[in-house]
Write a protein that holds these residues in place. Structure first.
Motif, short mmCIF file in Angstrom:
data_model
loop_
_atom_site.label_atom_id
_atom_site.label_comp_id
_atom_site.label_asym_id
_atom_site.label_seq_id
_atom_site.Cartn_x
_atom_site.Cartn_y
_atom_site.Cartn_z
N ASP A 120 6.40 -9.98 51.63
CA ASP A 120 5.55 -11.39 50.61
C ASP A 120 4.05 -11.32 50.51
O ASP A 120 3.35 -11.58 49.69
N CYS B 30 1.92 -9.68 52.28
CA CYS B 30 1.26 -8.38 51.77
C CYS B 30 0.95 -8.36 50.33
O CYS B 30 -0.37 -7.91 49.70
N VAL B 31 2.12 -8.63 50.05
CA VAL B 31 1.89 -8.77 48.29
C VAL B 31 1.60 -9.88 47.20
O VAL B 31 0.48 -9.73 46.66
N LYS B 32 1.25 -10.20 48.41
CA LYS B 32 0.57 -12.03 47.35
C LYS B 32 -1.24 -11.57 47.87
O LYS B 32 -1.60 -12.06 47.27
N SER B 33 -1.53 -10.71 49.18
CA SER B 33 -2.87 -10.27 48.98
C SER B 33 -3.14 -9.08 48.00
O SER B 33 -4.27 -8.68 48.39
N ARG B 34 -2.23 -8.18 47.46
CA ARG B 34 -2.45 -7.99 46.34
C ARG B 34 -2.82 -5.88 47.06
O ARG B 34 -2.94 -5.18 46.45
N CYS C 62 0.07 -4.81 49.21
CA CYS C 62 1.29 -3.80 48.77
C CYS C 62 1.78 -4.31 47.85
O CYS C 62 1.52 -5.71 46.93
N LYS C 63 3.35 -3.38 47.19
CA LYS C 63 3.65 -3.74 45.83
C LYS C 63 4.77 -4.62 45.61
O LYS C 63 5.63 -4.36 47.47
N TRP D 289 -3.03 -3.48 56.11
CA TRP D 289 -3.10 -4.66 54.95
C TRP D 289 -3.73 -5.58 57.02
O TRP D 289 -4.21 -6.40 57.06
#
Length: 812
Positions: A645, A647-651, A653-654, A680
């Motif tokens: 998550d 990585c998701v916050k950094s846009r 990862c999906k 990333w």
């Protein structure tokens, strides 16, 4: 859509309901919102000539514009005439106006029921009631016909019996059409006539129709009132109309019944000539009707009597050689020169009278030409009254009658040598002319006042200028105080500079008022913004902008002040947003550094070594071979949801739609998804160059350090569950299946002899997956888990039990 919707508003009138429609108009009930009074509204809407366009505007159909506007002009003209009627049996027209591309007539709302409703309920209405209704309607028609109008559509729906049992004639919509319609030679169907009540000549489209068509229609209505049957139905059946009516002699006076028979004669010549004749027929005795006839003819009779008397006097004069006491001097003693001079004087005097009459006709035409162009809606001060202005016609008519009488009188005096009467006739005529001339000044000034008021309001509306009624009233007062002579032909030239000067002053005042209103609004808007940013360091700039607005002299300066305040507000908001974004970025960078530090901390070093990789016990694991393992690091745990998550916050990862906990291994991700995560992570500045473990490194860890047996159980557990092997690696066989870096090959033929990734080959779209959580799909046990290779999976596939763990090398 041909009707206006309920609650639509036209000026101060709010539509309540639709009352009915004919061929030429729609009728509505409405509320006068100013007076809180119910009214009826008739909208000019000839169905075959127009259509309803955008925003409810009425538009002439293509090719029919001329006819539509001709009919509209007649409709407006009829409204002007009807507005003058104040007769209890005619619906009262309150006003009319043009809007939405058409015209509207505002009428009193007659609270009652159509006369036809009584036919169906009461079989015998009674002689008194029928007679009272008919008498009232005939009086109403007398008024209408005297104005040279034809109603043209009298039928039960257009006769309302009000709450006082009075018959009221409504709906003059067809009347406005007759002049144009008959001139164009249209058929009855095109005129939307009511065949049960229209006169035969109407239905035939005959030319030269007169008021008798209304008498026929009224007779048809009262035929139905008496018999309960339609007149056309009786005629079509072959029954005699008179015989049918006279069957009701028991209930109605025979004179009333026979009058209806006469009214519905198919030949117009057999009907009553006028409504007054019909009314007198049913109300008066024969002797009274003779008296009425005499009163109508008494002027003609009087003229005849005078003529007889003149003839008798002439006979006496002839007997006396045309000499009497009033002309003997000129007949006997005056010279021919003196007589001729007297005759010449008379001719000069007659020429003067004729010139005065001609001037009177010219004045009336010019005066009426000005008054007909006045719009009563533009006379807003109440100082000018259109009815009073048009009333001048009566005074002109009386003046004309007196001058014409003087001219005839003078001719008679000339013929009889009554020359001594010239002086009296001249003096009387001079008084008439002087009286008119003196009053003419007042008429012209009143017309000038009305003309100026009309022009000011009309041009003000056209120019979008609000007119101050108080200032306009003051101007009217000034005009009333001026008694200077004014010729009608100078009216426009005199009025124009006054109108232009007044409008210019109004424009100046309106501009000042608009500037002040805009100033107040601008200062208010800036003040609201200033209050919003009162604690900001740039608050003082708002105060400076308020000072600018206070001293501004033009609207564009006020606009610039407001735009400056809005721009300042945006700059403050942008600065705040930038500061907030910077703080968020710093916070995020701190979070990422902490996140990377944790991963760096959990990386476990694996020293160099050699081991036997593969086994002959399984086809995909052959041939076994010795592998030289290079030193590397591996994450002690599988990557968990919380780490993914980040990585998701950094846009990068999906996001994944999962209900698993933060410390559960991330699953359902493809090999390609994992590569995005690793790329990333490597940008975040950790100690390692991160990657997936190679297959050789994974098997080396399993064989060297072992695994916990319960890892062979299916299902995903949190990484906090103790399943750590001797090297400190948790769940190296399972929890989740783990993606490895190698391309899939069906065995180890040609595999490298060191621990580097075997990522060359024809099936790199398949990648190696190792572990034990195949959900019973493959037979993995304690004996083969270290080397068993069920099959490679497509790199884009994500399974519910498939995750990954990181490997890496220290950065140089």
């Amino acid at each position: 859509m041909s009707l206006l919707p309920r609650n639509a508003k036209i000026l101060e009138y709010k539509i309540i309901d639709h009352l009915g429609s004919g061929g030429f108009a729609n009728t509505y009930s409405a509320l006068d919102t100013n007076l809180d009074k119910k009214v009826a509204i008739k909208e000019f809407f000839p169905l075959r000539l127009c259509q309803r366009g955008a925003e409810f505007r009425v538009e002439a159909q293509p090719g029919k514009e001329t006819q539509f506007h001709d009919f509209l002009a007649n409709f407006i003209e009829e409204a002007r005439i009807l507005a003058k009627f104040d007769q209890p049996n005619i619906v009262k027209v309150l006003r009319y106006f043009e809007a939405l591309g058409t015209a509207f007539i505002i009428m009193e709302f007659v609270d009652g029921k159509p006369i036809g409703d009584f036919f169906a309920v009461e079989h015998i209405l009674g002689e008194d009631r029928i007679g009272r209704w008919l008498n009232g309607l005939l009086q109403g028609l007398e008024t209408v016909h005297a104005a040279n109008l034809i109603h043209g559509d009298i039928k039960p729906l257009n006769i309302i019996i009000d709450r006082d049992d009075k018959a009221v004639l409504i709906d003059f919509g067809a009347s406005a059409i007759y002049r144009s319609a008959f001139a164009a030679g249209e058929t009855a169907q095109e005129r939307h006539l009511s065949p049960n009540y229209a006169a035969p000549e109407q239905l035939a489209g005959a030319a030269g129709l007169d008021h008798r068509v209304d008498l026929y229609s009224l007779g048809a209505v009262f035929f139905e009132a008496v018999t309960g049957d339609k007149l056309t139905k009786v005629r079509e059946s072959g029954d005699d109309v008179g015989r049918e009516l006279l069957r009701y002699r028991k209930f109605y006076n025979a004179k009333l019944l026979t009058s209806i028979v006469r009214a519905v004669s198919e030949d117009p010549r057999l009907r009553f000539p006028r409504a007054q004749d019909w009314r007198e027929h049913i109300l008066l005795s024969p002797s009274e009707r003779l008296g009425a006839f005499y009163r109508r003819r008494r002027k003609a009779i009087a003229a005849s009597v005078v003529f007889v008397i003149v003839l008798a006097a002439a006979a006496v004069i002839v007997e006396r050689n045309n000499i009497d006491t009033r002309n003997y001097r000129y007949k006997l003693f005056a010279s021919s020169a003196e007589v001729f001079e007297k005759i010449r004087q008379g001719e000069d005097f007659r020429d003067r009278l004729r010139d005065a009459l001609a001037a009177l006709d010219t004045y009336e035409a010019e005066y009426n030409g000005h008054t007909t162009r006045l719009d009563p809606d533009n006379l807003i001060t109440g100082r000018n009254n259109l009815a009073a202005l048009t009333g001048v016609t009566e005074f002109i008519a009386e003046t004309r009658r007196q001058l014409a009488g003087a001219e005839r009188n003078l001719a008679s005096r000339q013929e009889n040598y009554y020359f001594d009467d010239y002086a009296a006739i001249l003096a009387a005529s001079e008084r008439v002319i002087q009286n008119f001339s003196s009053r003419q000044i007042g008429y012209n000034r009143a017309l000038l006042s009305a003309f100026i008021e009309d022009q000011i309001v009309a041009k003000g509306q056209a120019q979008g200028e609000a007119i101050d009624p108080v200032a306009l009233d003051e101007l009217m007062t000034q005009l009333e105080g001026n008694n200077d002579p004014l010729a009608l032909d100078a009216l426009v030239s005199v009025a124009s500079p006054i109108v232009e000067a007044f409008l210019a002053e109004q424009a100046r005042r309106n501009a000042i008022a608009a500037l002040e209103a805009l100033r107040a609004k601008t200062i208010s808007d800036i003040t609201i913004l200033a209050d919003k940013y009162a604690k900001n360091s740039r608050y003082g700039e708002f105060a400076a902008l308020i000072d600018e607005a206070t001293s501004a002299e033009r609207p564009n300066q006020l606009l610039a002040s407001r735009q400056g305040a809005e721009r300042l507000a945006r700059e403050i908001d942008q600065a705040r947003a930038a500061a907030a974004a910077k703080r968020a970025k710093i916070k995020r960078q701190s979070e990422i550094r902490t996140f990377v530090a944790v991963i760096d901390r959990d990386m476990v070093k694996v020293d160099r070594g050699v081991f036997q990789m593969g086994s002959n016990q399984h086809g995909y694991s052959r041939p076994p071979r010795a592998v030289n393992v290079l030193p590397f690091y591996m994450l002690k745990n599988e990557v968990v949801n919380a780490q993914w998550d980040e990585c998701v916050k950094s846009r990068a990862c999906k996001a994944r739609n999962t209900n698993s906990a933060a410390n559960d291994p991330v699953t359902g991700v493809s090999w390609d998804d994992v590569q995005v995560f690793i790329a990333w992570l490597n940008k975040q500045g950790g100690r390692f160059n991160y990657r997936l473990p190679t297959e050789a490194e994974w098997e080396y860890v399993v064989r060297t350090y072992g695994y916990v047996g319960k890892e062979l159980n299916s299902g995903i557990s949190s990484v906090t569950v103790a399943q750590t092997n001797n090297g400190g690696f948790n769940s190296i066989v399972g929890n989740a299946l783990e993606w490895l870096d190698d391309c899939w090959h069906g065995g180890y033929v040609g595999a490298p002899d060191d621990s580097r990734s075997w990522n060359r080959g024809l099936q790199c779209d398949l990648r190696v997956v190792r572990g034990s959580n195949w959900q019973g799909e493959h037979d993995i046990n304690v004996g083969n888990v270290a080397y068993y290779r069920p099959f490679g999976l497509p790199r884009s596939e994500g399974r519910p039990t498939l995750g990954f763990r990181l490997a890496g090398d220290l950065k140089q």
